[in-house]
Every structure is written in C-alpha cells, then in structure tokens.
Design a protein around this motif. Structure first.
Motif, PDB file in Angstrom:
ATOM      1  N   PRO A   3      35.602  13.573 -18.814  1.00 23.24           N
ATOM      2  CA  PRO A   3      35.539  14.384 -20.043  1.00 23.24           C
ATOM      3  C   PRO A   3      36.583  15.493 -20.143  1.00 23.24           C
ATOM      4  O   PRO A   3      37.143  15.721 -21.209  1.00 23.24           O
ATOM      5  N   PHE A   4      36.831  16.196 -19.032  1.00 22.11           N
ATOM      6  CA  PHE A   4      37.749  17.337 -19.078  1.00 22.11           C
ATOM      7  C   PHE A   4      38.719  17.275 -17.891  1.00 22.11           C
ATOM      8  O   PHE A   4      38.548  17.988 -16.893  1.00 22.11           O
ATOM      9  N   PRO A   5      39.738  16.430 -17.976  1.00 18.84           N
ATOM     10  CA  PRO A   5      40.692  16.290 -16.860  1.00 18.84           C
ATOM     11  C   PRO A   5      41.508  17.559 -16.654  1.00 18.84           C
ATOM     12  O   PRO A   5      41.852  18.253 -17.618  1.00 18.84           O
ATOM     13  N   THR A   6      41.814  17.846 -15.402  1.00 13.83           N
ATOM     14  CA  THR A   6      42.616  19.024 -15.086  1.00 13.83           C
ATOM     15  C   THR A   6      43.940  18.661 -14.418  1.00 13.83           C
ATOM     16  O   THR A   6      44.810  19.515 -14.266  1.00 13.83           O
ATOM     17  N   THR A   7      44.094  17.395 -14.015  1.00 12.59           N
ATOM     18  CA  THR A   7      45.343  16.950 -13.391  1.00 12.59           C
ATOM     19  C   THR A   7      45.887  15.738 -14.142  1.00 12.59           C
ATOM     20  O   THR A   7      45.167  15.091 -14.899  1.00 12.59           O
ATOM     21  N   GLU A   8      47.161  15.420 -13.886  1.00 12.93           N
ATOM     22  CA  GLU A   8      47.767  14.267 -14.553  1.00 12.93           C
ATOM     23  C   GLU A   8      47.071  12.967 -14.159  1.00 12.93           C
ATOM     24  O   GLU A   8      46.910  12.063 -14.983  1.00 12.93           O
ATOM     25  N   HIS A   9      46.628  12.869 -12.908  1.00 15.17           N
ATOM     26  CA  HIS A   9      46.009  11.636 -12.454  1.00 15.17           C
ATOM     27  C   HIS A   9      44.617  11.457 -13.065  1.00 15.17           C
ATOM     28  O   HIS A   9      44.212  10.338 -13.383  1.00 15.17           O
ATOM     29  N   GLN A  10      43.885  12.543 -13.238  1.00 16.69           N
ATOM     30  CA  GLN A  10      42.610  12.460 -13.952  1.00 16.69           C
ATOM     31  C   GLN A  10      42.845  12.090 -15.414  1.00 16.69           C
ATOM     32  O   GLN A  10      42.110  11.287 -15.987  1.00 16.69           O
ATOM     33  N   ALA A  11      43.888  12.667 -15.997  1.00 18.08           N
ATOM     34  CA  ALA A  11      44.188  12.390 -17.409  1.00 18.08           C
ATOM     35  C   ALA A  11      44.540  10.925 -17.636  1.00 18.08           C
ATOM     36  O   ALA A  11      44.183  10.339 -18.665  1.00 18.08           O
ATOM     37  N   ARG A  12      45.219  10.320 -16.672  1.00 14.41           N
ATOM     38  CA  ARG A  12      45.581   8.907 -16.807  1.00 14.41           C
ATOM     39  C   ARG A  12      44.353   8.003 -16.732  1.00 14.41           C
ATOM     40  O   ARG A  12      44.420   6.833 -17.102  1.00 14.41           O
ATOM     41  N   HIS A  13      43.238   8.542 -16.267  1.00 15.57           N
ATOM     42  CA  HIS A  13      42.003   7.772 -16.115  1.00 15.57           C
ATOM     43  C   HIS A  13      40.886   8.346 -16.984  1.00 15.57           C
ATOM     44  O   HIS A  13      39.706   8.249 -16.642  1.00 15.57           O
ATOM     45  N   SER A  14      41.252   8.920 -18.104  1.00 16.54           N
ATOM     46  CA  SER A  14      40.271   9.564 -18.973  1.00 16.54           C
ATOM     47  C   SER A  14      40.299   8.973 -20.378  1.00 16.54           C
ATOM     48  O   SER A  14      41.284   9.116 -21.108  1.00 16.54           O
ATOM     49  N   PHE A  15      39.201   8.311 -20.763  1.00 17.07           N
ATOM     50  CA  PHE A  15      39.077   7.830 -22.141  1.00 17.07           C
ATOM     51  C   PHE A  15      39.250   8.992 -23.103  1.00 17.07           C
ATOM     52  O   PHE A  15      39.955   8.901 -24.114  1.00 17.07           O
ATOM     53  N   GLN A  16      38.585  10.105 -22.785  1.00 16.75           N
ATOM     54  CA  GLN A  16      38.560  11.244 -23.695  1.00 16.75           C
ATOM     55  C   GLN A  16      39.953  11.844 -23.899  1.00 16.75           C
ATOM     56  O   GLN A  16      40.366  12.111 -25.040  1.00 16.75           O
ATOM     57  N   PHE A  17      40.674  12.035 -22.799  1.00 14.78           N
ATOM     58  CA  PHE A  17      42.001  12.646 -22.898  1.00 14.78           C
ATOM     59  C   PHE A  17      42.951  11.790 -23.717  1.00 14.78           C
ATOM     60  O   PHE A  17      43.681  12.301 -24.578  1.00 14.78           O
ATOM     61  N   ASN A  18      42.986  10.499 -23.451  1.00  7.47           N
ATOM     62  CA  ASN A  18      43.939   9.636 -24.142  1.00  7.47           C
ATOM     63  C   ASN A  18      43.624   9.496 -25.625  1.00  7.47           C
ATOM     64  O   ASN A  18      44.534   9.444 -26.454  1.00  7.47           O
ATOM     65  N   ALA A  19      42.346   9.456 -25.958  1.00 10.30           N
ATOM     66  CA  ALA A  19      41.971   9.408 -27.385  1.00 10.30           C
ATOM     67  C   ALA A  19      42.394  10.691 -28.085  1.00 10.30           C
ATOM     68  O   ALA A  19      42.983  10.654 -29.174  1.00 10.30           O
ATOM     69  N   CYS A  20      42.114  11.834 -27.465  1.00 11.76           N
ATOM     70  CA  CYS A  20      42.451  13.114 -28.098  1.00 11.76           C
ATOM     71  C   CYS A  20      43.959  13.336 -28.174  1.00 11.76           C
ATOM     72  O   CYS A  20      44.463  13.904 -29.151  1.00 11.76           O
ATOM     73  N   SER A  21      44.686  12.905 -27.162  1.00 14.92           N
ATOM     74  CA  SER A  21      46.152  13.022 -27.206  1.00 14.92           C
ATOM     75  C   SER A  21      46.721  12.189 -28.352  1.00 14.92           C
ATOM     76  O   SER A  21      47.635  12.626 -29.063  1.00 14.92           O
ATOM     77  N   ALA A  22      46.174  10.987 -28.532  1.00 17.99           N
ATOM     78  CA  ALA A  22      46.639  10.131 -29.626  1.00 17.99           C
ATOM     79  C   ALA A  22      46.321  10.758 -30.981  1.00 17.99           C
ATOM     80  O   ALA A  22      47.119  10.667 -31.926  1.00 17.99           O
ATOM     81  N   LEU A  23      45.166  11.408 -31.097  1.00 20.50           N
ATOM     82  CA  LEU A  23      44.797  12.042 -32.365  1.00 20.50           C
ATOM     83  C   LEU A  23      45.648  13.280 -32.637  1.00 20.50           C
ATOM     84  O   LEU A  23      46.075  13.511 -33.778  1.00 20.50           O
ATOM     85  N   LEU A  24      45.926  14.065 -31.605  1.00 18.06           N
ATOM     86  CA  LEU A  24      46.706  15.289 -31.796  1.00 18.06           C
ATOM     87  C   LEU A  24      48.177  15.016 -32.063  1.00 18.06           C
ATOM     88  O   LEU A  24      48.798  15.665 -32.911  1.00 18.06           O
ATOM     89  N   ASP A  25      48.728  14.055 -31.330  1.00 15.02           N
ATOM     90  CA  ASP A  25      50.178  13.836 -31.370  1.00 15.02           C
ATOM     91  C   ASP A  25      50.590  12.555 -32.083  1.00 15.02           C
ATOM     92  O   ASP A  25      51.779  12.319 -32.295  1.00 15.02           O
ATOM     93  N   GLY A  26      49.625  11.703 -32.395  1.00 16.53           N
ATOM     94  CA  GLY A  26      49.933  10.426 -33.035  1.00 16.53           C
ATOM     95  C   GLY A  26      50.452   9.390 -32.059  1.00 16.53           C
ATOM     96  O   GLY A  26      50.773   8.269 -32.451  1.00 16.53           O
ATOM     97  N   LYS A  27      50.535   9.756 -30.768  1.00 14.30           N
ATOM     98  CA  LYS A  27      51.053   8.835 -29.751  1.00 14.30           C
ATOM     99  C   LYS A  27      50.708   9.378 -28.375  1.00 14.30           C
ATOM    100  O   LYS A  27      50.310  10.546 -28.220  1.00 14.30           O
ATOM    101  N   VAL A  28      50.873   8.526 -27.365  1.00 17.73           N
ATOM    102  CA  VAL A  28      50.739   8.942 -25.969  1.00 17.73           C
ATOM    103  C   VAL A  28      51.996   8.478 -25.252  1.00 17.73           C
ATOM    104  O   VAL A  28      52.387   7.307 -25.352  1.00 17.73           O
ATOM    105  N   THR A  29      52.649   9.388 -24.544  1.00 12.57           N
ATOM    106  CA  THR A  29      53.924   9.095 -23.879  1.00 12.57           C
ATOM    107  C   THR A  29      53.894   9.613 -22.443  1.00 12.57           C
ATOM    108  O   THR A  29      52.897  10.182 -21.994  1.00 12.57           O
ATOM    109  N   VAL A  30      55.003   9.455 -21.759  1.00 14.16           N
ATOM    110  CA  VAL A  30      55.133   9.996 -20.405  1.00 14.16           C
ATOM    111  C   VAL A  30      54.895  11.502 -20.410  1.00 14.16           C
ATOM    112  O   VAL A  30      54.215  12.049 -19.527  1.00 14.16           O
ATOM    113  N   ALA A  31      55.416  12.178 -21.422  1.00 17.89           N
ATOM    114  CA  ALA A  31      55.288  13.633 -21.502  1.00 17.89           C
ATOM    115  C   ALA A  31      53.865  14.095 -21.771  1.00 17.89           C
ATOM    116  O   ALA A  31      53.532  15.262 -21.518  1.00 17.89           O
ATOM    117  N   SER A  32      53.006  13.220 -22.267  1.00 12.45           N
ATOM    118  CA  SER A  32      51.627  13.595 -22.582  1.00 12.45           C
ATOM    119  C   SER A  32      50.862  14.066 -21.357  1.00 12.45           C
ATOM    120  O   SER A  32      49.853  14.772 -21.483  1.00 12.45           O
TER     121      SER A  32
END
Length: 476
Positions: free
Chosen positions: A324-353
């Motif tokens: 739900p609330f990743p704090t590291t890049e590796h947690q973020a890469r394994h987070s449904f929540q983070f990737n959905a929210c990144s796509a909604l905020l930025d319209g995409k998910v990239t290396v920089a995300s």
C-alpha cells in the motif's frame, strides 16, 4: 533405490543429461532463433541499464578481484563466476527483464553465465554455439517448470529463477563446455544444491541476487562437473531432489532429441517483454489505469486529479505485490497501488517513476491513501489468466472503470521488433556509446553467423568513457 534401476529404464535426470549433450544447432527452428534473439537483445539492454543501480554497484564492489569482463565497464574485470553474478544482478536489478509462463525470468540466469564462460574458453565459441547453449538453458527451465501445476501461478513461497534458473545456467554452461551426457546430469545435480530463495526477499535489494546467484552457481556447477565432481544422478527424479520445492512434483523424461517427438518449448510459448521496470503484473494495472483516466477525462473536460475520492483496484491475489505505501524503489516495483497511482498522476510509468523523489511526492501519497484493493474470485493468480481492473470515483459522483486482459508486451500481444529494439537502444544508450549500441544490435541480429561470439563482449565494453579515453590518447 535409484542406484539399482534397470538399465532399460532411462531416468529423468539421465534423459536431461543426454538431451543437453545431444541437442544440435541444426535442430534450432527459425521461430526459436527469432524469439531467442529477441530475448538476448532485451536481456543485454536491461542489464546495461542495471549497471547504474545501487544494488549492482554494491555487489560489484564486493566481487572485485580482477579477471573477466563486466558489461558497460571498460575498466573492470572479474573471474567468470563473479562476472556471471554481477551481470545477472544487473539484468534483474530493476525487474525489467523478460518473464515466461509458467512463471520465471528465463534469460537473466543463462546469458550472463554463457558470456562470462565464453571469454575463458581457448576454442572461441561461435555465435551459433552461444545461441544453441542459450536455448538449451531456456529449454531446461521450461521443462522443469512443467513438472508442477503450482509453477503455473504467480509464486507464493519461493522465487522461481532461484530454482529453475540455476538449472538452466548449469545446462547452458555444460552445453557450451561440451560435457558428456553423464557430466551434464551431474552438473544439474550439483546446481540443485545451490537452488532456492524465499519470496520474502522480493521487493528488496536481495531479489536481483536470485538471478545473479543462479547464473553464477549454474556456471560453477558445470565447471565442477567437468572436473569430475559428481552429484546424485537421479536429482530430478526424486521428491527429495528437485521435488522438495513443489507440492505436486511430477517429473517426466526429456524426449529423445533424435526422434520426431522433440519440440522446443519456446516454439509454442513465447516470453513477455516489459515496457516498464516493475513486476509483470503491474503492466496490466498501468494499462487499465491509463484507460480509466482517459475515459474520465473525456467525460469531464475540466477533470482534476484532486477530485478523485476513491480508486478501486481489482487484481489477482498475491501478497508480495500488494504494498500500500512503498518507501523504496524495490517495494514500488512490487506495488499495485504505487503503479496505478503513478499512472494516474503522470499518465505513464517510466524508469524515472521509481526515483526516491517520485516515490515520496505528497500528491502520490495522498492518492495512495484513496486506493482500495479487491481480489475477485474469478481473477486467477496466473500470468496467462489474470486481469486488472481500475475504477475511479470522484467527489462529484462520476465513476469510470477500465479493464486490461492482455497488455502490450505479453506473449499474446508481443512487442513489435521495432519497439523491442527501441527499448534496447534507450536502455543501452545510458551506458554505451553509439558504436557499442549499434554493434550489439548487429551482432545479436546475426548471431548465428558470427564466427566468434567474443565480439559481442567487445561491443558491451564500448562505453562513452572508452571513446573519450581513446580520443584523449590519440591527441597525446
């Protein structure tokens, strides 16, 4: 007992050893050659990009002794086993490498081992030798995964490359070394004693080590078998052998390569190539989130993200990618929540995300607090059957839902060759000079015709710094 088996009965391990030894380049089909070339190119690209990560540089620092070549580094060399380790880690350091079905990352454990080994052999292997050994390593992994129905689902207890990856590395290395059938079987048996990694280390810096260790230990197993070390010649046949990793282990012999019964698994089951550096399941979710956002923006032309009241994600059940609330890049890469929210905020998910600054954005954290995850009973935890659905509800009472059944890059909807090459160019250009990037593309594209595969290593070392040093020397 296994040592009293009738000579008429060919055991599973014995059949694998015989196949590894006997498979020849003439048996490679056009379809398998094409698919494996794509896998090799993609693996090199994500591996080169991965040499810029923190986890890669930590393990490189640990491994430095001096001998064999590191991708993207013109000034660093390591012994072959450590070169396989760090390059394997680079491949998986951003979770950007290919994924197969049943679930594993097939290429990252095999290609680094082969390239490290090829540099040490007195009889320089050809590109075709490399291509054949690579496919043998991939084939062994595919066969082993089909010994269990459990392996068809998103893993729950261990990371698959740590099991089948080390066996694939051992098989590929044994093939490139030209080992006898018996030695090939022993290589598998030796490698099995280095297999296994708990899934608890997913979403940490240690997860890439699973791939690197598989590459290293498989290479070592083949070398040791070459020197005469032996293991249990029935390792694949037994519940107390490789079967310890599966609840429903049911092994079968490898078909005789000389008969018409043999068919490469890669011929029928392609791999998935990732467009974003994250766990494969995130690709369904990102596509669904982008589609849901697009629908909402069309319905309300003045829509603002602050109007979102709730985001519902309908995903397959999997604890290690529900963060739900990743704090590291590796947690973020394994987070449904983070990737959905990144796509909604930025319209995409990239290396920089996955940069810390992006992960810690207040706007992202606020949106994460509005996410609810549901796991419908019809959403199976399998990369071949799963789907992801994203529903966005606003404070104004509007609601939009989008579902992704197959993302672009999945084996049912493969990346075009143009997009695959573009991914490689973007990734590799972060490390290599233009000549190096173009050289790798050319060599892999014609690998079956290349007299010596060592030429690939020379291009993998053509960094921008290398050219600068050459020009500087010339000026002097």
């Amino acid at each position: 007992y296994w040592w009293r088996r009738s000579k008429k009965d060919v055991g599973v391990t014995e059949s694998f050893g015989a196949a590894i030894h006997a498979l020849g380049a003439s048996q490679l089909t056009d379809g398998v050659i094409n698919r494996s070339k794509r896998m090799m190119l993609d693996t090199l690209g994500v591996g080169l990009l991965g040499t810029r990560t923190a986890v890669f540089n930590k393990v490189l620092k640990y491994s430095q002794v001096s001998r064999d070549d590191i991708w993207g580094r013109s000034d660093r060399t390591l012994p072959p086993c450590y070169a396989a380790l760090v390059n394997g880690i680079a491949v998986h350091s951003m979770d950007f490498d290919d994924t197969w079905h049943p679930a594993t990352h097939p290429s990252g454990a095999v290609l680094p081992a082969l390239l490290a080994l090829a540099e040490t052999l007195p009889s320089r292997p050809s590109g075709l030798d490399l291509l054949l050994a690579f496919n043998v390593g991939i084939e062994v992994q595919g066969r082993l995964m089909r010994f269990s129905r459990e392996a068809y689902n998103i893993p729950e207890r261990f990371h698959p490359p740590s099991i089948v990856g080390v066996m694939g590395s051992a098989a590929a290395s044994a093939k490139l070394l030209g080992l006898s059938p018996s030695q090939c079987s022993h290589a598998l048996a030796i490698a099995a004693s280095s297999a296994g990694a708990p899934l608890a280390n997913a979403a940490t810096q240690t997860k890439p080590f699973h791939i690197g260790n598989a590459a290293r230990r498989g290479l070592e197993a083949a070398r040791l078998a070459q020197m005469g070390l032996e293991g249990n010649p029935s390792m694949l046949d037994m519940d107390v052998g490789l079967g310890v990793y599966y609840k429903d282990y049911s092994p079968s012999t490898m078909p005789d390569c000389a008969s018409g019964a043999f068919r490469w698994i890669l011929e029928d089951q392609d791999v998935a190539f990732k467009r974003i550096p994250a766990h494969l399941a995130m690709h369904w979710l990102v596509d669904a989130a982008q589609a849901a956002l697009g629908k909402l923006q069309e319905a309300a032309w003045n829509f603002d993200l602050s109007q979102i009241q709730r985001v519902t994600l309908r995903v397959p059940p999997s604890k290690y990618i529900n963060c739900p609330f990743p704090t590291t890049e590796h947690q973020a890469r394994h987070s449904f929540q983070f990737n959905a929210c990144s796509a909604l905020l930025d319209g995409k998910v990239t290396v920089a995300s996955f940069d810390p600054a992006q992960i810690n954005r207040p706007a992202l954290k606020e949106l994460l607090s509005k996410v609810e995850v549901k796991t419908p009973g019809d959403n199976h935890p399998s990369f071949d059957k799963m789907y992801c659905e994203v529903q966005i509800e606003t404070a104004q009472g509007e609601s939009c839902t989008a579902r992704c059944n197959t993302f672009y890059g999945h084996w049912r909807k493969p990346l075009s060759q143009e997009d695959l090459v573009e991914k490689f160019i973007v990734n590799a250009s972060s490390v290599l000079c233009t000549e190096g990037v173009e050289g790798v593309i050319d060599v892999i594209g014609n690998i079956e015709k290349v007299p010596e595969c060592s030429v690939l290593g020379s291009y993998l070392r053509m960094t921008s710094n290398t050219l600068e040093q050459v020009y500087s020397t010339r000026m002097i």
